[in-house]
Design an enzyme around this catalytic site. Structure first.
Site, PDB file in Angstrom:
ATOM      1  N   LYS A  69     -10.683   3.993  -3.815  1.00 26.07           N
ATOM      2  CA  LYS A  69      -9.980   2.745  -4.180  1.00 26.07           C
ATOM      3  C   LYS A  69      -9.629   1.953  -2.926  1.00 26.07           C
ATOM      4  O   LYS A  69      -9.799   0.727  -2.891  1.00 26.07           O
ATOM      5  CB  LYS A  69      -8.690   3.090  -4.930  1.00 26.07           C
ATOM      6  CG  LYS A  69      -7.730   1.927  -5.097  1.00 26.07           C
ATOM      7  CD  LYS A  69      -6.489   2.295  -5.865  1.00 26.07           C
ATOM      8  CE  LYS A  69      -5.401   2.828  -4.980  1.00 26.07           C
ATOM      9  NZ  LYS A  69      -4.674   1.851  -4.157  1.00 26.07           N
ATOM     10  N   ASN A  70      -9.164   2.690  -1.869  1.00 21.97           N
ATOM     11  CA  ASN A  70      -8.648   1.987  -0.693  1.00 21.97           C
ATOM     12  C   ASN A  70      -9.738   1.503   0.261  1.00 21.97           C
ATOM     13  O   ASN A  70      -9.434   0.999   1.333  1.00 21.97           O
ATOM     14  CB  ASN A  70      -7.594   2.842   0.005  1.00 21.97           C
ATOM     15  CG  ASN A  70      -6.368   2.993  -0.886  1.00 21.97           C
ATOM     16  OD1 ASN A  70      -6.190   2.227  -1.836  1.00 21.97           O
ATOM     17  ND2 ASN A  70      -5.555   3.999  -0.619  1.00 21.97           N
TER      18      ASN A  70
ATOM     19  N   CYS B 175       1.917  -1.023  -6.080  1.00 23.45           N
ATOM     20  CA  CYS B 175       2.771   0.033  -6.650  1.00 23.45           C
ATOM     21  C   CYS B 175       4.227  -0.212  -6.226  1.00 23.45           C
ATOM     22  O   CYS B 175       4.493  -0.723  -5.166  1.00 23.45           O
ATOM     23  CB  CYS B 175       2.389   1.378  -6.068  1.00 23.45           C
ATOM     24  SG  CYS B 175       0.720   1.824  -6.344  1.00 23.45           S
TER      25      CYS B 175
ATOM     26  N   ARG C 260       7.420  -2.899   0.935  1.00 20.50           N
ATOM     27  CA  ARG C 260       6.027  -3.154   1.334  1.00 20.50           C
ATOM     28  C   ARG C 260       5.785  -4.610   1.734  1.00 20.50           C
ATOM     29  O   ARG C 260       4.957  -5.309   1.179  1.00 20.50           O
ATOM     30  CB  ARG C 260       5.081  -2.732   0.214  1.00 20.50           C
ATOM     31  CG  ARG C 260       5.228  -1.254  -0.106  1.00 20.50           C
ATOM     32  CD  ARG C 260       4.235  -0.776  -1.105  1.00 20.50           C
ATOM     33  NE  ARG C 260       2.912  -0.598  -0.504  1.00 20.50           N
ATOM     34  CZ  ARG C 260       1.842  -0.300  -1.233  1.00 20.50           C
ATOM     35  NH1 ARG C 260       1.939  -0.202  -2.542  1.00 20.50           N
ATOM     36  NH2 ARG C 260       0.677  -0.125  -0.659  1.00 20.50           N
TER      37      ARG C 260
ATOM     38  N   ARG D  37      -4.683   2.399 -12.405  1.00 21.16           N
ATOM     39  CA  ARG D  37      -4.898   1.576 -11.196  1.00 21.16           C
ATOM     40  C   ARG D  37      -5.838   2.298 -10.244  1.00 21.16           C
ATOM     41  O   ARG D  37      -6.561   1.676  -9.489  1.00 21.16           O
ATOM     42  CB  ARG D  37      -3.582   1.347 -10.463  1.00 21.16           C
ATOM     43  CG  ARG D  37      -2.548   0.554 -11.211  1.00 21.16           C
ATOM     44  CD  ARG D  37      -1.360   0.343 -10.306  1.00 21.16           C
ATOM     45  NE  ARG D  37      -1.767  -0.502  -9.188  1.00 21.16           N
ATOM     46  CZ  ARG D  37      -1.116  -1.615  -8.865  1.00 21.16           C
ATOM     47  NH1 ARG D  37      -0.038  -1.967  -9.529  1.00 21.16           N
ATOM     48  NH2 ARG D  37      -1.519  -2.368  -7.867  1.00 21.16           N
TER      49      ARG D  37
END
Ligand code: EPZ
Length: 445
Positions: free
Chosen positions: A22-23, A116, A121, A421
């Site tokens: 995903k990243n 998330c 963040r 996700r």
């Protein structure tokens, strides 16, 4: 909205293929904005964040298709330069379009990023770097957008005060077409960044890791299209490795990336987890007898990744002894603890003595909430029983699902859109391994 019904305990056994990371996938999509030529990406995971990121680039004028696990993207020439609020605010990585938009169009507007719920963040480290490269970026509290402009981005010598994974990537994306050379110091070293660098170099970018935690990017006039296969998801592999052992089963993982999991495998074996290398990309993880409590402290790569600590906690609830998890990257990443306690886990929060917390922790210390803790102490083993639970971030979600699989009885897990996700077709894959798990509408009794 949907929920899972999970009956346990079940032993997991069988084969699973790890999906694309995903990243990497999210950033690989952003890369398409850097060229007017087609980008073809293979091994792309079918997860909500990828679908959302495709919506982001489509909203900026790109055409994108997603068939099987392959994404085709062609960036439009007359794109918009504003990421719509309803998409951008739901996906933190939407902020990464700043670099490509400033390179191509000299301006961009992005909503304050979401993602998330694991802490504040902010993206201050991203913004400072872009400003050093010649951008002006202002945040408007009236519309909740960052307004960015740059006549042209130029190279700069930038030192990150603290580690930032996507901050490093954002500045790489901004530097590849900038005038001159950019040096990023104290740059993040997560292996997903190296996969993104490989993709950019395949497009004609000039990027080198010159020293430890240092990256040099020499701007080029343009980038061309390419076809690229992204790496496997390390976080998925860690989750399935833990699933095999905590359920007292055996799982053969295909598309395994063991070489990037050394820090995990060391503590995994120390705790009593077993694995067998079948070949370079196939690993068998299995239960090999009673587990032992092992302390972990999360950190930047090469370290025990913060994304692994939630699944690790469920393993430690079944280990004999007292173990601790010290989270040093995010200031609020224990949302799963209350859910595990509902199921019978013995977990307490505490704050380890740290000489200089402002320096030691990766987050901006002013973002730390008064009542948030940075560590938990787990006493095991404790048998788990069913409960009505929920999940608030994707790694916490995976942990609650694993807990329900080994718990006695039928559990209900709300908020499954969180796990969607980042985990592709998770219930089908777990069912294939023997789990009793169904997805139903939220309001079904
Ligand atoms: C990336 O998040 C990953 N997400 C995270 O994975 C991962 O946990 C994290 O890196 C650490 O490896 C993606 O790649 C999409 P950071 P990122 O910038 O880039 C603070 C998952 O589960 N910070 O290294 O957001 C920040 O709040 C996700 O797949 C600032 O304060 O992480 C955090 O506390 C979760 N200001 C810490 O630093 C900034 O400008 C590390 O953040 C940037 C970061």
């Amino acid at each position: 909205m949907e929920k899972f019904i999970v009956s346990g305990p079940t032993v997991l056994h069988g084969d699973v293929t790890i999906a694309g990371a995903k990243n990497v996938a999210l950033k690989a999509i952003v890369v398409s904005l850097l060229t007017e030529e087609p980008i073809i990406l293979h091994n792309m995971p079918h997860i909500r964040d990828v679908l959302l990121m495709l919506e982001v680039v489509r909203s900026l004028g790109a055409t994108a298709t997603f068939e099987g696990n392959t994404v085709h993207i062609l960036d439009g020439k007359t794109g918009s330069t504003t990421v719509p609020l309803e998409i951008g605010a739901r996906l933190r990585t939407s902020s990464m379009v700043l670099g490509p938009m400033l390179s191509r169009y000299g301006k961009a507007m992005i909503p304050n990023p979401g993602g998330c719920r694991i802490g504040a963040r902010p993206i201050d480290r991203h913004i400072e770097g872009l400003k050093a490269m010649g951008a002006t970026i202002d945040y408007s509290s009236t519309d909740g957008f960052f307004h960015a402009e740059a006549k042209h981005l130029h190279g700069a010598d930038i030192t990150f005060e603290k580690n930032t994974h996507t901050g490093t990537e954002t500045l790489i994306l901004a530097a590849v077409l900038a005038d001159g050379t950019t040096v990023l110091r104290n740059a993040a070293e997560e292996v997903e960044i190296d996969d993104l660098i490989s993709l950019l170099c395949a497009m004609g970018a000039n990027i080198k890791r010159t020293e430890k935690r240092e990256i040099t990017i020499t701007g080029v006039p343009k980038l061309h299209g390419t076809e690229f296969t992204i790496m496997s998801d390390r976080n998925e592999e860690v989750t399935f490795a833990i699933a095999a052992v905590v359920s007292k089963g055996k799982i053969v993982v295909h598309h395994s990336e063991r070489r990037f999991l050394q820090e995990f495998l060391t503590v995994f074996e120390k705790a009593g987890g077993k694995f067998r290398a079948i070949d370079d990309t196939t690993t068998e993880y299995f239960y090999g007898g009673p587990l032992t409590a092992v302390d972990v402290t999360t950190g930047q790569h090469p370290g025990f990744m913060t994304d692994w600590q939630a699944p690790w906690a469920i393993l430690m609830t079944q280990a004999t002894g007292i173990s601790t998890i010290h989270e040093t990257v995010f200031e609020n990443r224990f949302s799963y603890v209350e859910e595990l306690k509902k199921m019978g886990a013995t977990i307490e929060y505490f704050d380890p003595e740290v000489a200089n917390p402002k320096e030691f922790y990766n987050f901006n210390f002013e973002d730390k909430a008064q009542d948030a803790h940075q560590a938990i102490r787990i006493t095991g083993p404790t048998p788990l029983h069913n409960a009505i639970t929920s999940m608030s971030d994707l790694r916490a979600g995976a942990t609650v699902v694993l807990a329900a699989i080994i718990a006695q009885g039928k559990s209900y897990i709300h908020g499954v859109e969180q796990i969607d996700r980042g985990y592709e077709h998770i219930e089908e894959r777990l069912r294939h391994l023997g789990a009793s798990i169904d997805r139903i509408e939220e309001d079904t009794i």
